[in-house]
Design a protein around this motif. Structure first.
Motif, PDB file in Angstrom:
ATOM      1  N   GLY A 152       0.896  -1.310  -0.047  1.00  0.00           N
ATOM      2  CA  GLY A 152      -0.042  -0.016   0.209  1.00  0.00           C
ATOM      3  C   GLY A 152       0.823   1.186   0.002  1.00  0.00           C
ATOM      4  N   ASP A 153       2.212   0.838   0.085  1.00  0.00           N
ATOM      5  CA  ASP A 153       2.969   2.104   0.205  1.00  0.00           C
ATOM      6  C   ASP A 153       3.718   2.457  -1.534  1.00  0.00           C
ATOM      7  OD1 ASP A 153       5.018   4.260   0.236  1.00  0.00           O
ATOM      8  OD2 ASP A 153       5.508   3.486   2.513  1.00  0.00           O
ATOM      9  N   PRO A 154       3.483   3.413  -1.979  1.00  0.00           N
ATOM     10  CA  PRO A 154       4.068   3.575  -3.319  1.00  0.00           C
ATOM     11  C   PRO A 154       5.738   3.300  -3.260  1.00  0.00           C
ATOM     12  CG  PRO A 154       2.683   5.266  -2.991  1.00  0.00           C
ATOM     13  CD  PRO A 154       2.768   4.732  -1.812  1.00  0.00           C
ATOM     14  N   HIS A 155       6.319   3.674  -2.182  1.00  0.00           N
ATOM     15  CA  HIS A 155       7.731   3.818  -1.943  1.00  0.00           C
ATOM     16  C   HIS A 155       8.506   2.121  -1.688  1.00  0.00           C
ATOM     17  CE1 HIS A 155       6.834   7.686  -0.686  1.00  0.00           C
ATOM     18  NE2 HIS A 155       7.751   7.956  -1.704  1.00  0.00           N
ATOM     19  N   VAL A 156       7.612   1.219  -1.115  1.00  0.00           N
ATOM     20  CA  VAL A 156       7.936  -0.248  -0.980  1.00  0.00           C
ATOM     21  C   VAL A 156       7.278  -1.074  -1.764  1.00  0.00           C
ATOM     22  CG1 VAL A 156       9.028   0.587   1.277  1.00  0.00           C
ATOM     23  CG2 VAL A 156       6.450  -0.303   0.928  1.00  0.00           C
ATOM     24  N   SER A 157       6.405  -0.712  -2.547  1.00  0.00           N
ATOM     25  CA  SER A 157       5.372  -1.584  -3.462  1.00  0.00           C
ATOM     26  C   SER A 157       6.224  -2.433  -4.499  1.00  0.00           C
ATOM     27  CB  SER A 157       4.166  -1.021  -3.962  1.00  0.00           C
ATOM     28  OG  SER A 157       4.694   0.116  -4.623  1.00  0.00           O
ATOM     29  N   ILE A 158       7.327  -1.676  -5.265  1.00  0.00           N
ATOM     30  CA  ILE A 158       8.232  -2.343  -6.145  1.00  0.00           C
ATOM     31  C   ILE A 158       8.875  -3.275  -5.484  1.00  0.00           C
ATOM     32  CG2 ILE A 158       9.876  -1.893  -8.142  1.00  0.00           C
ATOM     33  CD1 ILE A 158       8.033   0.120  -9.059  1.00  0.00           C
ATOM     34  N   PRO A 159       9.812  -2.753  -4.611  1.00  0.00           N
ATOM     35  CA  PRO A 159      10.816  -3.747  -3.870  1.00  0.00           C
ATOM     36  C   PRO A 159      10.009  -5.115  -3.357  1.00  0.00           C
ATOM     37  CG  PRO A 159      11.028  -1.638  -3.172  1.00  0.00           C
ATOM     38  CD  PRO A 159      10.029  -1.570  -4.012  1.00  0.00           C
ATOM     39  N   ALA A 160       8.807  -5.075  -3.115  1.00  0.00           N
ATOM     40  CA  ALA A 160       7.944  -6.219  -2.366  1.00  0.00           C
ATOM     41  C   ALA A 160       7.574  -7.051  -3.357  1.00  0.00           C
ATOM     42  CB  ALA A 160       6.690  -5.745  -1.707  1.00  0.00           C
ATOM     43  N   ILE A 161       7.195  -6.414  -4.505  1.00  0.00           N
ATOM     44  CA  ILE A 161       6.880  -7.420  -5.674  1.00  0.00           C
ATOM     45  C   ILE A 161       8.120  -7.966  -6.188  1.00  0.00           C
ATOM     46  CG2 ILE A 161       6.028  -7.400  -7.954  1.00  0.00           C
ATOM     47  CD1 ILE A 161       4.001  -5.351  -7.252  1.00  0.00           C
ATOM     48  N   LEU A 162       9.286  -7.250  -6.256  1.00  0.00           N
ATOM     49  CA  LEU A 162      10.630  -7.922  -6.811  1.00  0.00           C
ATOM     50  C   LEU A 162      11.009  -9.103  -5.861  1.00  0.00           C
ATOM     51  CD1 LEU A 162      12.703  -4.565  -7.894  1.00  0.00           C
ATOM     52  CD2 LEU A 162      11.634  -6.518  -9.281  1.00  0.00           C
ATOM     53  N   LEU A 163      10.805  -8.889  -4.619  1.00  0.00           N
ATOM     54  CA  LEU A 163      11.094  -9.787  -3.671  1.00  0.00           C
ATOM     55  C   LEU A 163      10.360 -11.114  -4.009  1.00  0.00           C
ATOM     56  CD1 LEU A 163      12.885 -10.951  -1.076  1.00  0.00           C
ATOM     57  CD2 LEU A 163      10.809  -9.956   0.401  1.00  0.00           C
ATOM     58  N   PHE A 164       9.079 -11.177  -4.338  1.00  0.00           N
ATOM     59  CA  PHE A 164       8.312 -12.431  -4.773  1.00  0.00           C
ATOM     60  C   PHE A 164       8.716 -12.787  -5.841  1.00  0.00           C
ATOM     61  CE2 PHE A 164       4.602 -13.245  -7.466  1.00  0.00           C
ATOM     62  CZ  PHE A 164       4.447 -14.628  -6.993  1.00  0.00           C
ATOM     63  N   VAL A 165       9.108 -11.920  -6.962  1.00  0.00           N
ATOM     64  CA  VAL A 165       9.450 -12.445  -8.322  1.00  0.00           C
ATOM     65  C   VAL A 165      10.953 -13.080  -8.255  1.00  0.00           C
ATOM     66  CG1 VAL A 165      10.063 -11.685 -10.619  1.00  0.00           C
ATOM     67  CG2 VAL A 165       7.998 -10.738  -9.346  1.00  0.00           C
ATOM     68  N   THR A 166      11.731 -12.615  -7.563  1.00  0.00           N
ATOM     69  CA  THR A 166      13.010 -13.237  -7.312  1.00  0.00           C
ATOM     70  C   THR A 166      12.987 -14.607  -6.763  1.00  0.00           C
ATOM     71  OG1 THR A 166      14.138 -11.080  -7.229  1.00  0.00           O
ATOM     72  CG2 THR A 166      15.227 -13.115  -6.268  1.00  0.00           C
ATOM     73  N   TRP A 167      12.157 -14.781  -5.603  1.00  0.00           N
ATOM     74  CA  TRP A 167      11.718 -16.039  -5.003  1.00  0.00           C
ATOM     75  C   TRP A 167      11.172 -17.030  -6.074  1.00  0.00           C
ATOM     76  CZ3 TRP A 167       6.960 -18.157  -4.466  1.00  0.00           C
ATOM     77  CH2 TRP A 167       6.990 -19.400  -3.848  1.00  0.00           C
ATOM     78  N   LYS A 168      10.296 -16.404  -7.139  1.00  0.00           N
ATOM     79  CA  LYS A 168       9.584 -17.159  -7.729  1.00  0.00           C
ATOM     80  C   LYS A 168      10.300 -17.913  -8.935  1.00  0.00           C
ATOM     81  CE  LYS A 168       5.619 -18.707  -9.431  1.00  0.00           C
ATOM     82  NZ  LYS A 168       6.137 -19.450 -10.678  1.00  0.00           N
ATOM     83  N   ILE A 169      11.264 -17.223  -9.274  1.00  0.00           N
ATOM     84  CA  ILE A 169      11.846 -17.472 -10.695  1.00  0.00           C
ATOM     85  C   ILE A 169      13.123 -17.906 -10.599  1.00  0.00           C
ATOM     86  CG2 ILE A 169      10.562 -15.990 -12.029  1.00  0.00           C
ATOM     87  CD1 ILE A 169      12.992 -13.992 -12.482  1.00  0.00           C
ATOM     88  N   PHE A 170      14.053 -17.563  -9.590  1.00  0.00           N
ATOM     89  CA  PHE A 170      15.344 -17.834  -9.443  1.00  0.00           C
ATOM     90  C   PHE A 170      15.725 -19.156  -9.566  1.00  0.00           C
ATOM     91  CE2 PHE A 170      15.082 -19.446  -5.164  1.00  0.00           C
ATOM     92  CZ  PHE A 170      16.592 -19.983  -5.017  1.00  0.00           C
ATOM     93  N   GLY A 171      14.923 -20.109  -9.182  1.00  0.00           N
ATOM     94  CA  GLY A 171      15.152 -21.449  -9.359  1.00  0.00           C
ATOM     95  C   GLY A 171      15.407 -22.150 -10.924  1.00  0.00           C
ATOM     96  N   TYR A 172      14.860 -21.521 -11.466  1.00  0.00           N
ATOM     97  CA  TYR A 172      15.261 -21.887 -13.183  1.00  0.00           C
ATOM     98  C   TYR A 172      16.569 -21.507 -13.438  1.00  0.00           C
ATOM     99  CZ  TYR A 172      15.118 -21.821 -18.291  1.00  0.00           C
ATOM    100  OH  TYR A 172      15.399 -22.079 -19.632  1.00  0.00           O
ATOM    101  N   ASN A 173      16.868 -20.267 -13.382  1.00  0.00           N
ATOM    102  CA  ASN A 173      18.345 -19.807 -13.551  1.00  0.00           C
ATOM    103  C   ASN A 173      19.389 -20.541 -12.536  1.00  0.00           C
ATOM    104  OD1 ASN A 173      17.605 -18.001 -15.621  1.00  0.00           O
ATOM    105  ND2 ASN A 173      17.621 -16.298 -14.097  1.00  0.00           N
ATOM    106  N   MET A 174      18.997 -21.084 -11.490  1.00  0.00           N
ATOM    107  CA  MET A 174      19.964 -21.718 -10.603  1.00  0.00           C
ATOM    108  C   MET A 174      20.276 -22.979 -11.405  1.00  0.00           C
ATOM    109  SD  MET A 174      19.048 -23.446  -7.067  1.00  0.00           S
ATOM    110  CE  MET A 174      17.889 -24.672  -8.030  1.00  0.00           C
ATOM    111  N   ILE A 175      19.418 -23.877 -11.763  1.00  0.00           N
ATOM    112  CA  ILE A 175      19.361 -25.342 -12.441  1.00  0.00           C
ATOM    113  C   ILE A 175      20.276 -24.844 -13.759  1.00  0.00           C
ATOM    114  CG2 ILE A 175      18.331 -27.006 -13.555  1.00  0.00           C
ATOM    115  CD1 ILE A 175      18.096 -27.005 -10.671  1.00  0.00           C
ATOM    116  N   VAL A 176      20.039 -23.815 -14.545  1.00  0.00           N
ATOM    117  CA  VAL A 176      20.975 -23.494 -15.521  1.00  0.00           C
ATOM    118  C   VAL A 176      22.322 -23.283 -15.204  1.00  0.00           C
ATOM    119  CG1 VAL A 176      21.375 -21.892 -17.713  1.00  0.00           C
ATOM    120  CG2 VAL A 176      18.836 -22.723 -16.992  1.00  0.00           C
ATOM    121  N   PHE A 177      22.505 -22.511 -14.311  1.00  0.00           N
ATOM    122  CA  PHE A 177      23.757 -22.319 -13.630  1.00  0.00           C
ATOM    123  C   PHE A 177      24.543 -23.266 -13.413  1.00  0.00           C
ATOM    124  CE2 PHE A 177      22.855 -17.552 -13.292  1.00  0.00           C
ATOM    125  CZ  PHE A 177      23.313 -17.083 -14.353  1.00  0.00           C
ATOM    126  N   THR A 178      23.703 -24.264 -12.447  1.00  0.00           N
ATOM    127  CA  THR A 178      24.562 -25.188 -11.828  1.00  0.00           C
ATOM    128  C   THR A 178      25.090 -26.619 -12.867  1.00  0.00           C
ATOM    129  OG1 THR A 178      23.084 -25.460  -9.989  1.00  0.00           O
ATOM    130  CG2 THR A 178      23.842 -27.325 -10.534  1.00  0.00           C
TER     131      THR A 178
END
Length: 293
Positions: A152-178
Motif C-alpha cells: 500500500g506504500d508506493p515507495h516499497v511496493s516495487i521492492p515487495a513485488i521484486l522480492l516475490f518475483v525473485t523467489w518465484k523465478i530464481f530456481g530456473y536460472n539456478m538449475i541452468v547455472f548449476t
C-alpha cells in the motif's frame, strides 16, 4: 531440391503451419489493428473502424500513464534482473561445492516455486505482505520494527513485488547455472588455486569466463521476462498504489480489455516488442565483445 531436403520440409511442415497459425497470423493481425482505431464500437459495427496510421503510436507520447508505466517497467528490470541473476548464481555456486550434502533435494526444493502457479503463489505472498496480520510484519514486530504497508506504500511496493518475483523465478536460472558450473574444467580451477588465486580470483578469471555464454542467455531471458511483468502486480496490487506498479503490459491490458481500445493496445504491444528487441540486440553485442558468442 534433393530428396533429403524434401523429406526435411515434409516433416517440418506441420510444425511450421502451427507456428504460422498461432504466431505469425496473430502478429500480423495485431500489427494491422495497431494502425486503426479499432474499439468496441468497431466490434459492433465495422463502419466505425478507421485507419489512423501512426496515430496510436504518437498518441502514446502524450499519454502520462504510458510514461509512468514505462518508467515502472524499466525500474522493475533494472532492479529485478541483478537480483534474480545474482541470487541464482550465488545459490548455484553454493550447491556446486563438493561439501554440500543432499544436493538433489536442495535443487528440487529451490526449483519448486518456478513450476507453481504464479497466481496462487502471488495470492499467498499478498497475504504474507498484509500490513495487519501478514507473517512478514509479525516477524518485524518481534524484533521491534514497526509494521510496513508493503503493498500500500508506493515507495516499497516495487521492492515487495521484486522480492516475490525473485523467489518465484530464481530456481530456473539456478538449475541452468548449476549445469554450466558442472561443465567448467576442474583442472583449470585447480591450476589457478596452485598459482595462488583465491576463491574470488578463481571465480573471476576461470569460472566466470567459462559460464559467460550461459550468463548471457540467462540475462537476456531475465530482461525479457521483467520487461513483460504483468501477473504479479495484477494479482498483488492491481497496478497500485497510485499506479506505482503499473507496467507497460498492465497498461496494454487495461487499454485492450478494460477500455476496449484494441488499436491502442496493439500499438503498446509493438512498442514493447521493439524495446525487448533493442535490449536483446545490445546484450548480444556485449556478449560478442566478450567472446561469449
Amino acid at each position: 531440391m534433393t530428396r533429403q531436403e524434401r523429406t526435411g520440409w515434409l516433416f517440418t511442415a506441420p510444425v511450421l503451419a502451427i507456428i504460422a497459425l498461432v504466431f505469425v497470423l496473430p502478429t500480423a493481425l495485431a500489427l494491422a489493428l495497431s494502425v486503426t482505431d479499432y474499439s468496441i464500437y468497431a466490434l459492433a459495427d465495422w463502419s466505425n473502424l478507421h485507419f489512423v496510421g501512426l496515430g496510436n503510436f504518437t498518441g502514446l507520447l502524450s499519454t502520462p500513464l504510458f510514461w509512468r508505466a514505462l518508467g515502472n517497467t524499466l525500474l522493475f528490470a533494472a532492479l529485478g534482473v541483478p537480483m534474480a541473476i545474482g541470487t541464482s548464481l550465488f545459490v548455484a555456486l553454493l550447491l556446486n561445492d563438493a561439501t554440500v550434502r543432499w544436493k538433489p533435494l536442495w535443487r528440487v526444493l529451490l526449483f519448486a516455486p518456478y513450476v507453481t502457479s504464479v497466481v496462487a503463489t502471488a495470492v499467498v505472498w499478498r497475504i504474507l505482505f498484509n500490513q495487519r496480520f501478514g507473517l512478514i510484519n509479525r516477524a518485524l514486530a518481534a524484533v521491534g520494527i514497526a509494521p510496513v504497508d508493503w503493498l500500500g506504500d508506493p515507495h516499497v511496493s516495487i521492492p515487495a513485488i521484486l522480492l516475490f518475483v525473485t523467489w518465484k523465478i530464481f530456481g530456473y536460472n539456478m538449475i541452468v547455472f548449476t549445469a554450466a558450473l558442472s561443465a567448467v574444467p576442474g583442472e583449470l580451477i585447480e591450476a589457478a588455486r596452485l598459482d595462488g588465486a583465491g576463491r574470488w580470483g578463481r571465480f573471476r578469471h576461470v569460472t566466470l569466463p567459462a559460464i559467460g555464454p550461459t550468463l548471457l542467455l540467462a540475462t537476456v531471458m531475465s530482461v525479457a521476462g521483467f520487461l513483460q511483468i504483468f501477473a504479479e502486480p495484477y494479482v498483488m496490487t492491481l497496478g497500485g498504489p497510485a499506479q506505482s506498479t503499473t507496467t507497460v503490459l498492465y497498461f496494454m491490458f487495461d487499454e485492450g480489455f478494460k477500455w476496449w481500445n484494441l488499436g491502442q493496445a496493439s500499438a503498446v504491444a509493438f512498442v514493447l516488442f521493439l524495446m525487448i528487441l533493442a535490449v536483446t540486440i545490445a546484450q548480444t553485442r556485449i556478449g560478442r565483445r566478450h567472446e561469449w558468442l
